[in-house]
Design a protein around this motif. Structure first.
Motif, short mmCIF file in Angstrom:
data_model
loop_
_atom_site.label_atom_id
_atom_site.label_comp_id
_atom_site.label_asym_id
_atom_site.label_seq_id
_atom_site.Cartn_x
_atom_site.Cartn_y
_atom_site.Cartn_z
N SER A 64 0.82 -1.21 0.00
CA SER A 64 0.00 0.00 0.00
C SER A 64 0.85 1.26 0.00
O SER A 64 1.53 1.55 0.99
N GLN A 111 -7.42 8.65 0.35
CA GLN A 111 -7.02 7.25 0.15
C GLN A 111 -8.27 6.40 0.22
O GLN A 111 -9.38 6.94 0.30
N GLY A 112 -8.11 5.07 0.21
CA GLY A 112 -9.28 4.19 0.12
C GLY A 112 -10.28 4.38 1.24
O GLY A 112 -11.50 4.45 1.01
N GLU A 116 -14.34 4.79 1.52
CA GLU A 116 -15.18 3.85 2.28
C GLU A 116 -16.06 4.59 3.28
O GLU A 116 -17.23 4.24 3.49
N PHE A 136 -12.84 -6.71 5.01
CA PHE A 136 -11.55 -6.04 5.06
C PHE A 136 -11.60 -5.08 6.25
O PHE A 136 -12.63 -4.49 6.54
N THR A 138 -10.53 -1.94 7.25
CA THR A 138 -11.05 -0.56 7.23
C THR A 138 -12.47 -0.50 6.64
O THR A 138 -13.29 0.30 7.07
N THR A 139 -12.75 -1.38 5.68
CA THR A 139 -14.09 -1.41 5.07
C THR A 139 -15.12 -1.73 6.15
O THR A 139 -16.14 -1.05 6.28
N ASN A 198 -8.23 -9.65 -0.30
CA ASN A 198 -7.00 -9.50 0.46
C ASN A 198 -6.93 -10.52 1.60
O ASN A 198 -5.97 -11.29 1.70
N ASP A 227 -15.06 -3.07 -4.19
CA ASP A 227 -13.78 -2.59 -3.68
C ASP A 227 -12.77 -2.87 -4.79
O ASP A 227 -12.31 -4.00 -4.97
N THR A 229 -9.77 -1.91 -5.24
CA THR A 229 -8.37 -1.73 -4.86
C THR A 229 -7.40 -2.61 -5.65
O THR A 229 -6.35 -2.16 -6.08
N SER A 267 -8.57 2.20 -3.27
CA SER A 267 -7.31 2.64 -2.69
C SER A 267 -6.29 2.63 -3.82
O SER A 267 -5.80 1.57 -4.20
N LYS A 270 -2.62 0.86 -4.14
CA LYS A 270 -2.33 -0.55 -4.47
C LYS A 270 -2.14 -0.67 -5.98
O LYS A 270 -1.12 -0.24 -6.49
C1 LIG Z 1 -5.87 -0.87 1.57
C2 LIG Z 1 -7.24 -1.32 1.35
C3 LIG Z 1 -8.34 -0.50 1.64
C4 LIG Z 1 -8.19 0.84 2.34
O1 LIG Z 1 -7.48 1.73 1.60
P1 LIG Z 1 -6.44 2.79 2.22
O2 LIG Z 1 -5.91 3.48 1.03
O3 LIG Z 1 -5.42 2.02 2.98
O4 LIG Z 1 -7.22 3.70 3.11
C5 LIG Z 1 -9.59 -0.98 1.33
N1 LIG Z 1 -9.77 -2.20 0.80
C6 LIG Z 1 -8.75 -3.02 0.53
C7 LIG Z 1 -9.01 -4.37 -0.05
C8 LIG Z 1 -7.45 -2.62 0.80
O5 LIG Z 1 -6.44 -3.45 0.56
#
Ligand SMILES: *Cc1c(COP(=O)(O)O)cnc(C)c1O
Length: 469
Positions: A64, A111-112, A116, A136, A138-139, A198, A227, A229, A267, A270
């Motif tokens: 990341s 950022q991601g 979210e 995930f 943070t999700t 992930n 998502d 990412t 995000s 990635k």
């Molecule tokens: C990293 C990630 C996020 C969150 O994104 P950030 O840029 O770290 O805030 C959400 N979903 C997945 C699958 C991630 O790997």
């Protein structure tokens, strides 16, 4: 030599490949002593997130924001238009998200998790259920903070590290139907679809599964939000593994995949090769209006979303580079190289090998350490001591506590993630990494578990501290 006389190789796939880039600038990596590393871990409570980067030689903590940008991206930084409103870099980013991901409306975020946060606020009411193909971190926390409850509807194979199903990220439609029958579709604001997954070990979702999911969701009027990412790595696995896609480019597959969903969050740190950035994208104009309204409260104006103009320019260029077939083949190929090396020594890893990381199965690596003594956390510490290589825990510490019962959630997967940044390390770095892991494997009987001595309330894996014993 005439064509007729040329000897064809019997198996073209056996040919060596090389990265489609060459190195123009280098950053020194520092080698340290074992004593130094032991002291560092003691001081940081055996949490690799708390180490200083200077004390790490090969940093495989995460993919990341750790990618190497190209010369074109660096040049793009100089073209930053730092106007508060209407930066030209925003329009470049918007055009490339539309072109490569296919969504109509784009809102940048820092950022991601910024995206979210907005998605959760836009869609979720207290008491809602959000089904997803494995959580995930943070999700899920944003879904919970908005008053929702996450419901895991991934296929059972995903929870079994040894199962070699080619699409372990797939949604189990039966589980989703059961949830709909139990709570009713009106309490399901959307399906939260991750690609690649992930937490399951970088495992993809098949195009067919997404189509079937779409039919089911259409019958119940439930949107699908992606998502995105690592959707490009997902598209690569579809190209490699799913019938009918072998002749299509990753860019074509990505566009087709996204077209089956209603919106996404991203995000950009990635897949899309930048150090910071993200966005949310939707097709519905009312949702776009809502997102544009919320983004000014939490991130910044809708044409910068917490980013500098130059960051958006690097993202716009990174998107183009990230869908290139040669790039993605080398990227996933490097992960495969490391994974095969470990497999050759009998080291237990999650199969199939993932797109962004090799996941070591700590339950089989340290079978004598019970899960509440944090075997994966301990293994990540031991790998650091062996070679100065930083990895991270994806197991009981990452899973956190159940908000209702207050008890540890005990996931079936207790893993160490060895995550490969894009375009940063060489094959020799992979060899050194593999050797450090093998060293820990030789000494596995001597390993001991950990006790948690400090536990933060949210996303505890980032800052928790531990002691031996
Ligand atoms: C990293 C990630 C996020 C969150 O994104 P950030 O840029 O770290 O805030 C959400 N979903 C997945 C699958 C991630 O790997």
């Amino acid at each position: 030599m005439t064509d007729e006389k040329r000897v064809r190789r019997r198996d073209a796939t056996k040919k060596s490949w090389a990265e489609p880039w060459k190195v123009k600038m280098v950053e020194p990596a520092r080698w340290t002593t074992r004593e130094h590393r032991e002291r560092c871990l003691e001081e940081t409570g055996f949490n690799t997130f708390l180490l200083r980067s200077e004390d790490v030689t090969i940093d495989l903590l995460t993919d990341s924001g750790t990618s190497a940008m190209s010369d074109r991206q660096w040049a793009g930084l100089m073209l930053g238009d730092e106007a508060y409103a209407g930066s030209r870099n925003y329009y470049h980013l918007e055009a490339n998200v539309q072109k490569y991901y296919g969504y109509r409306y784009v809102v940048p975020t820092h950022q991601g998790r910024g995206a979210e946060h907005l998605i959760a606020k836009m869609f979720i009411k207290p008491g809602d259920f959000i089904p997803g193909n494995m959580y995930f971190t943070t999700t899920r926390v944003h879904q919970e903070l908005a008053g929702g409850t996450f419901a895991d509807v991934i296929v059972d194979e995903a929870h079994d590290p040894a199962n070699e199903h080619p699409f372990k990220g797939n949604v189990d439609l039966g589980k989703l139907e059961d949830l709909i029958a139990r709570v009713g579709s009106r309490r399901i604001p959307y399906v939260s679809l991750g690609a690649t997954v992930n937490m399951a070990g970088g495992q993809p979702v098949s195009m067919q599964n997404l189509r079937d999911l779409r039919s089911l969701c259409d019958r119940h009027g439930i949107p699908i939000l992606l998502d995105a990412t690592r959707a490009i790595e997902n598209a690569y696995f579809i190209q490699q593994r799913e019938g009918g896609y072998g002749g299509k480019s990753v860019a074509e597959i990505l566009l087709e995949f996204c077209s089956i969903t209603d919106g996404s969050w991203m995000s950009a740190k990635k897949d899309t090769l930048v150090n910071i950035g993200g966005w949310l994208a939707v097709n519905d104009v009312e949702k776009f209006d809502e997102a544009r309204n919320l983004v000014v409260v939490f991130e910044g104006l809708h044409t910068y979303g917490g980013l500098a103009g130059r960051d958006m320019e690097a993202m716009a260029i990174g998107i183009e580079e990230s869908v290139d077939d040669d790039h993605i083949r080398a990227r996933v190929g490097q992960v495969e190289y490391l994974g095969q090396k470990l497999l050759g020594w009998g080291i237990p890893i999650v199969l199939p090998i993932g797109g962004h990381a090799v996941f070591i199965d700590a339950k089989r690596f340290y079978p004598h350490i019970p899960q509440d003594h944090f075997p994966a956390q301990a293994l990540a510490a031991d790998i650091y001591i062996e070679g100065g290589i930083r990895t991270m825990e994806r197991g009981i510490v990452s899973a956190g506590r159940d908000p209702e019962t207050g008890r540890h959630r005990s996931p079936r997967l207790e893993l160490v993630r060895v995550t490969i940044p894009r375009r940063v390390y060489t094959q020799a770095h992979m060899d050194v990494t593999a050797e450090a892991i093998e060293e820990a494997w030789w000494n596995r009987d001597l390993a001991t578990g950990l006790r948690m001595i400090y536990e933060p309330k949210y996303l505890r894996f980032f800052q928790a501290r531990f002691q031996r014993g």
